[in-house]
Scaffold this active site. Structure first.
Site, PDB file in Angstrom:
ATOM      1  N   CYS A   1      36.911  36.283  39.936  1.00 26.23           N
ATOM      2  CA  CYS A   1      37.502  36.084  41.255  1.00 26.23           C
ATOM      3  C   CYS A   1      36.861  37.069  42.210  1.00 26.23           C
ATOM      4  CB  CYS A   1      39.013  36.249  41.214  1.00 26.23           C
ATOM      5  SG  CYS A   1      39.530  37.934  41.131  1.00 26.23           S
TER       6      CYS A   1
ATOM      7  N   LYS B   1      55.944  40.052  45.290  1.00 26.08           N
ATOM      8  CA  LYS B   1      55.214  38.907  44.729  1.00 26.08           C
ATOM      9  C   LYS B   1      54.902  39.134  43.252  1.00 26.08           C
ATOM     10  CE  LYS B   1      50.601  38.859  45.332  1.00 26.08           C
ATOM     11  NZ  LYS B   1      49.696  38.723  44.170  1.00 26.08           N
ATOM     12  N   ASN B   2      54.374  40.330  42.931  1.00 20.67           N
ATOM     13  CA  ASN B   2      53.911  40.556  41.562  1.00 20.67           C
ATOM     14  C   ASN B   2      55.033  40.813  40.565  1.00 20.67           C
ATOM     15  OD1 ASN B   2      51.349  40.069  42.402  1.00 20.67           O
ATOM     16  ND2 ASN B   2      50.680  42.211  42.393  1.00 20.67           N
TER      17      ASN B   2
ATOM     18  N   ASP C   1      45.977  48.001  44.707  1.00 20.25           N
ATOM     19  CA  ASP C   1      46.399  47.038  45.733  1.00 20.25           C
ATOM     20  C   ASP C   1      46.599  47.695  47.102  1.00 20.25           C
ATOM     21  OD1 ASP C   1      46.259  45.003  43.911  1.00 20.25           O
ATOM     22  OD2 ASP C   1      48.402  44.939  43.498  1.00 20.25           O
TER      23      ASP C   1
ATOM     24  N   ARG D   1      49.064  34.257  50.879  1.00 22.09           N
ATOM     25  CA  ARG D   1      49.316  34.262  49.427  1.00 22.09           C
ATOM     26  C   ARG D   1      50.302  35.342  49.047  1.00 22.09           C
ATOM     27  NH1 ARG D   1      44.254  33.972  45.532  1.00 22.09           N
ATOM     28  NH2 ARG D   1      46.052  34.154  44.167  1.00 22.09           N
TER      29      ARG D   1
ATOM     30  N   LEU E   1      42.317  40.917  26.391  1.00 26.30           N
ATOM     31  CA  LEU E   1      43.349  41.773  25.792  1.00 26.30           C
ATOM     32  C   LEU E   1      44.653  41.000  25.554  1.00 26.30           C
ATOM     33  CD1 LEU E   1      42.692  45.050  27.833  1.00 26.30           C
ATOM     34  CD2 LEU E   1      41.809  44.433  25.570  1.00 26.30           C
TER      35      LEU E   1
ATOM     36  N   ARG F   1      37.605  40.093  35.690  1.00 26.21           N
ATOM     37  CA  ARG F   1      38.997  39.942  35.289  1.00 26.21           C
ATOM     38  C   ARG F   1      39.206  39.062  34.048  1.00 26.21           C
ATOM     39  NH1 ARG F   1      42.729  39.222  40.458  1.00 26.21           N
ATOM     40  NH2 ARG F   1      44.258  40.134  39.073  1.00 26.21           N
ATOM     41  N   PRO F   2      38.705  39.510  32.897  1.00 25.27           N
ATOM     42  CA  PRO F   2      38.912  38.747  31.666  1.00 25.27           C
ATOM     43  C   PRO F   2      40.369  38.831  31.190  1.00 25.27           C
ATOM     44  CG  PRO F   2      37.882  40.852  31.169  1.00 25.27           C
ATOM     45  CD  PRO F   2      37.992  40.768  32.676  1.00 25.27           C
ATOM     46  N   ILE F   3      40.740  37.973  30.225  1.00 23.49           N
ATOM     47  CA  ILE F   3      42.086  38.068  29.633  1.00 23.49           C
ATOM     48  C   ILE F   3      41.997  38.320  28.125  1.00 23.49           C
ATOM     49  CG2 ILE F   3      43.307  36.710  31.389  1.00 23.49           C
ATOM     50  CD1 ILE F   3      43.231  34.351  29.318  1.00 23.49           C
TER      51      ILE F   3
ATOM     52  N   ARG G   1      45.218  33.323  39.445  1.00 21.27           N
ATOM     53  CA  ARG G   1      45.027  33.847  38.092  1.00 21.27           C
ATOM     54  C   ARG G   1      46.327  34.125  37.381  1.00 21.27           C
ATOM     55  NH1 ARG G   1      40.940  36.298  36.308  1.00 21.27           N
ATOM     56  NH2 ARG G   1      42.441  37.607  35.248  1.00 21.27           N
TER      57      ARG G   1
HETATM   58  N1  EPU Z   1      41.316  43.730  31.873  1.00 24.43           N
HETATM   59  C1  EPU Z   1      40.493  43.421  30.823  1.00 24.43           C
HETATM   60  N2  EPU Z   1      40.958  42.531  29.891  1.00 24.43           N
HETATM   61  C2  EPU Z   1      42.182  41.949  29.974  1.00 24.43           C
HETATM   62  C3  EPU Z   1      43.016  42.277  31.053  1.00 24.43           C
HETATM   63  C4  EPU Z   1      42.550  43.179  31.997  1.00 24.43           C
HETATM   64  O1  EPU Z   1      39.382  43.915  30.713  1.00 24.43           O
HETATM   65  O2  EPU Z   1      42.519  41.147  29.093  1.00 24.43           O
HETATM   66  C5  EPU Z   1      40.852  44.675  32.907  1.00 24.43           C
HETATM   67  C6  EPU Z   1      40.682  44.015  34.274  1.00 24.43           C
HETATM   68  O3  EPU Z   1      39.448  43.361  34.395  1.00 24.43           O
HETATM   69  C7  EPU Z   1      40.843  45.177  35.208  1.00 24.43           C
HETATM   70  C8  EPU Z   1      41.874  46.057  34.487  1.00 24.43           C
HETATM   71  O4  EPU Z   1      41.852  45.644  33.135  1.00 24.43           O
HETATM   72  O5  EPU Z   1      39.647  45.873  35.320  1.00 24.43           O
HETATM   73  C9  EPU Z   1      43.295  45.955  34.999  1.00 24.43           C
HETATM   74  O6  EPU Z   1      43.663  44.600  35.189  1.00 24.43           O
HETATM   75  P1  EPU Z   1      45.148  44.069  35.021  1.00 24.43           P
HETATM   76  O7  EPU Z   1      45.187  43.152  33.850  1.00 24.43           O
HETATM   77  O8  EPU Z   1      46.125  45.189  35.057  1.00 24.43           O
HETATM   78  O9  EPU Z   1      45.317  43.189  36.347  1.00 24.43           O
HETATM   79  P2  EPU Z   1      46.197  41.899  36.466  1.00 24.43           P
HETATM   80  O10 EPU Z   1      47.350  42.002  35.570  1.00 24.43           O
HETATM   81  O11 EPU Z   1      45.325  40.706  36.371  1.00 24.43           O
HETATM   82  C10 EPU Z   1      47.841  42.743  38.306  1.00 24.43           C
HETATM   83  C11 EPU Z   1      48.218  42.331  39.709  1.00 24.43           C
HETATM   84  C12 EPU Z   1      47.069  42.637  40.661  1.00 24.43           C
HETATM   85  C13 EPU Z   1      46.782  44.139  40.589  1.00 24.43           C
HETATM   86  C14 EPU Z   1      46.488  44.553  39.148  1.00 24.43           C
HETATM   87  C15 EPU Z   1      46.293  46.040  38.968  1.00 24.43           C
HETATM   88  C16 EPU Z   1      49.755  40.504  39.309  1.00 24.43           C
HETATM   89  C17 EPU Z   1      50.037  39.057  39.380  1.00 24.43           C
HETATM   90  N3  EPU Z   1      48.535  40.906  39.707  1.00 24.43           N
HETATM   91  O12 EPU Z   1      46.685  41.975  37.965  1.00 24.43           O
HETATM   92  O13 EPU Z   1      47.501  42.289  41.964  1.00 24.43           O
HETATM   93  O14 EPU Z   1      45.698  44.461  41.402  1.00 24.43           O
HETATM   94  O15 EPU Z   1      47.573  44.136  38.285  1.00 24.43           O
HETATM   95  O16 EPU Z   1      47.415  46.730  39.376  1.00 24.43           O
HETATM   96  O17 EPU Z   1      50.619  41.280  38.934  1.00 24.43           O
HETATM   97  C18 EPU Z   1      47.253  41.627  44.235  1.00 24.43           C
HETATM   98  O18 EPU Z   1      48.487  41.515  44.308  1.00 24.43           O
HETATM   99  O19 EPU Z   1      46.518  41.601  45.267  1.00 24.43           O
HETATM  100  C19 EPU Z   1      46.628  41.800  42.925  1.00 24.43           C
HETATM  101  C20 EPU Z   1      45.343  41.561  42.707  1.00 24.43           C
END
Ligand code: EPU
Length: 412
Positions: A112, A17-18, A300, A392, A121, A117-119, A88
């Protein structure tokens, strides 16, 4: 479902999925058709199909996991709140749409079930590449005539952040260097697709990625990697229920951190090139784990590992270092009889405890998987509510487990 039946037989792993979610978004970078195969038929993928359609791309889902995306022309640059709030990963359209159209409007996802989970970065990095970014009315508005290459150091390893930037940089002017980039296999898979589309990317799978922008990308065909989290979930299923199973069409190399830990607790795992043979031990041993970015133990798999540790002899410590609130399964496991204590980001599991079936419910995907696994070990009937969370990300988990001999049925 009723627990207590050992598993036997063979299960086939679906595509990741990811890895599929960013791959679908990468198709927005070209006017030509992109064909993806081995895409899992799960709900998040359908949701991404709706996001692509909202942008004006044609996304055709064919039987057997083939998806054709043709973004000949984009008719909108907006990913609306209605879609982003349900998933997201919709923020993955930000990089490609901005790079291709010079602007993008994407709803901020909000918090969530597993954390804030901010964006930030993603946004900081796009600004470094020359984007002007405003956040207004709950939306990120990004503009850039043309993105330019930049040196980007991520403060935290971010998977979708790395993916968004890799896609944006592929169509930018000049070279972009991404440092402290995510090394997850899904990032490597996206790089492979982008390279097949004509992108110039070096260092995928390492913490430093170099992307030399090109004026345009072309169509390609790409087979998505197998889902490593689904694979890990079935290894735990076998260990917790007892028995011996074969897992086919997986990629053991992507699972080394999980396989290593699961061997440590006593599970027998034999690796083939694209298959695994798993044998449950008579007794499971407790072992500590801390979730980390790849190649560490994946967050995960944390919830599934906790279900397993309730059946292991001794005390195990589980530390969740990626998300601040990913313990939604704890209270539900306790209702089934588990002995758990959470202190901040660390959970203490004392086992083995007999679990008894109960009606349980979870608010996210992996927590729901954890409860299904606990149900396999429990005496009596377990009813897992809100199965849509499972749908999902797991393709027909009930059918796959039933194929292995589990007593499980979808009620509605
Ligand atoms: N973070 C920030 N700022 C940002 C981005 C991330 O502070 O701009 C923090 C997050 O809050 C978190 C950490 O950095 O504490 C890591 O988050 P990351 O951005 O790596 O997570 P993601 O990209 O949103 C993906 C997977 C998740 C998986 C995480 C960690 C996808 C679509 N989702 O999420 O998958 O848990 O990486 O490996 O690829 C799942 O499949 O159940 C799932 C949640």
């Amino acid at each position: 479902m009723v627990g207590g039946r050992p598993l036997e037989g063979t299960v086939r792993i679906s595509g990741a999925k990811n890895a599929s979610l960013p791959a679908l978004c990468a198709a927005l970078l070209t006017e030509e058709p992109v064909r993806l195969t081995n895409v899992p038929e799960v709900r998040d993928i359908r949701t991404m199909g709706r996001v692509l359609t909202a942008l004006g791309a044609a996304a055709e889902f064919r039987v057997g996991g083939v998806v054709d995306v043709h973004a000949r022309q984009l008719t909108s640059v907006e990913a609306p709140y209605e879609l982003v709030k349900t998933m997201r990963a919709s923020v993955l359209v930000l990089g490609p749409v901005l790079a291709r159209e010079g602007r993008a409007r994407v709803s901020l996802p909000g918090g969530c079930a597993i954390g804030a989970r901010p964006i930030n970065l993603h946004l900081l990095a796009l600004e470094k590449m020359g984007a002007a970014i405003d956040v207004e009315h709950g939306y990120v508005e990004a503009h850039a005539e043309r993105l330019h290459g930049a040196e980007i150091d991520f403060d935290t390893v971010t998977v979708t952040g790395t993916e968004n930037l890799m896609m944006a940089a592929s169509l930018a002017d000049g070279e972009t260097v991404l440092r402290n980039a995510a090394c997850e296999p899904e990032v490597g898979d996206l790089a492979e697709l982008l390279v097949a589309m004509g992108a110039k990317i070096e260092g995928a799978g390492t913490p430093t990625l170099r992307v030399l922008g090109v004026p345009s990308l072309h169509g390609a065909s790409h087979r998505v990697i197998p889902d490593r989290v689904e694979t890990g979930t079935y290894i735990v299923a076998c260990a917790i229920a007892g028995g011996e199973i074969e897992i086919h069409e997986c990629h053991p190399a992507h699972l080394q951190p999980v396989i290593g830990k699961l061997r440590e607790v006593g599970i027998r795992i034999e690796e083939g090139p694209d298959n695994l043979r798993v044998r449950a031990p008579r007794r499971l041993r407790a072992a500590n784990v801390t979730t980390l970015p790849h190649p560490g133990f994946p967050t995960d798999m944390q919830a599934q590992y906790m279900a397993l540790m309730t059946q292991a002899g001794g005390v195990s410590t589980i530390t969740e270092s990626i998300f601040e609130n990913r313990y939604m399964h704890v209270a539900e496991l306790e209702r089934m009889g588990a002995h758990l204590r959470v202190d901040g980001r660390t959970a203490l599991v004392t086992g083995p405890t007999p679990l008894s079936g109960a009606q349980v419910m979870a608010t996210d995907l992996r927590a729901s998987a954890c409860l299904v696994l606990a149900g396999l070990a429990a005496t009596g009937e377990t009813i897992v509510d809100r199965v849509y969370h499972l749908d999902r990300g797991y393709y027909r988990i009930d059918e796959k487990l039933r194929g292995l001999g589990a007593d499980i049925e979808r009620i509605s």
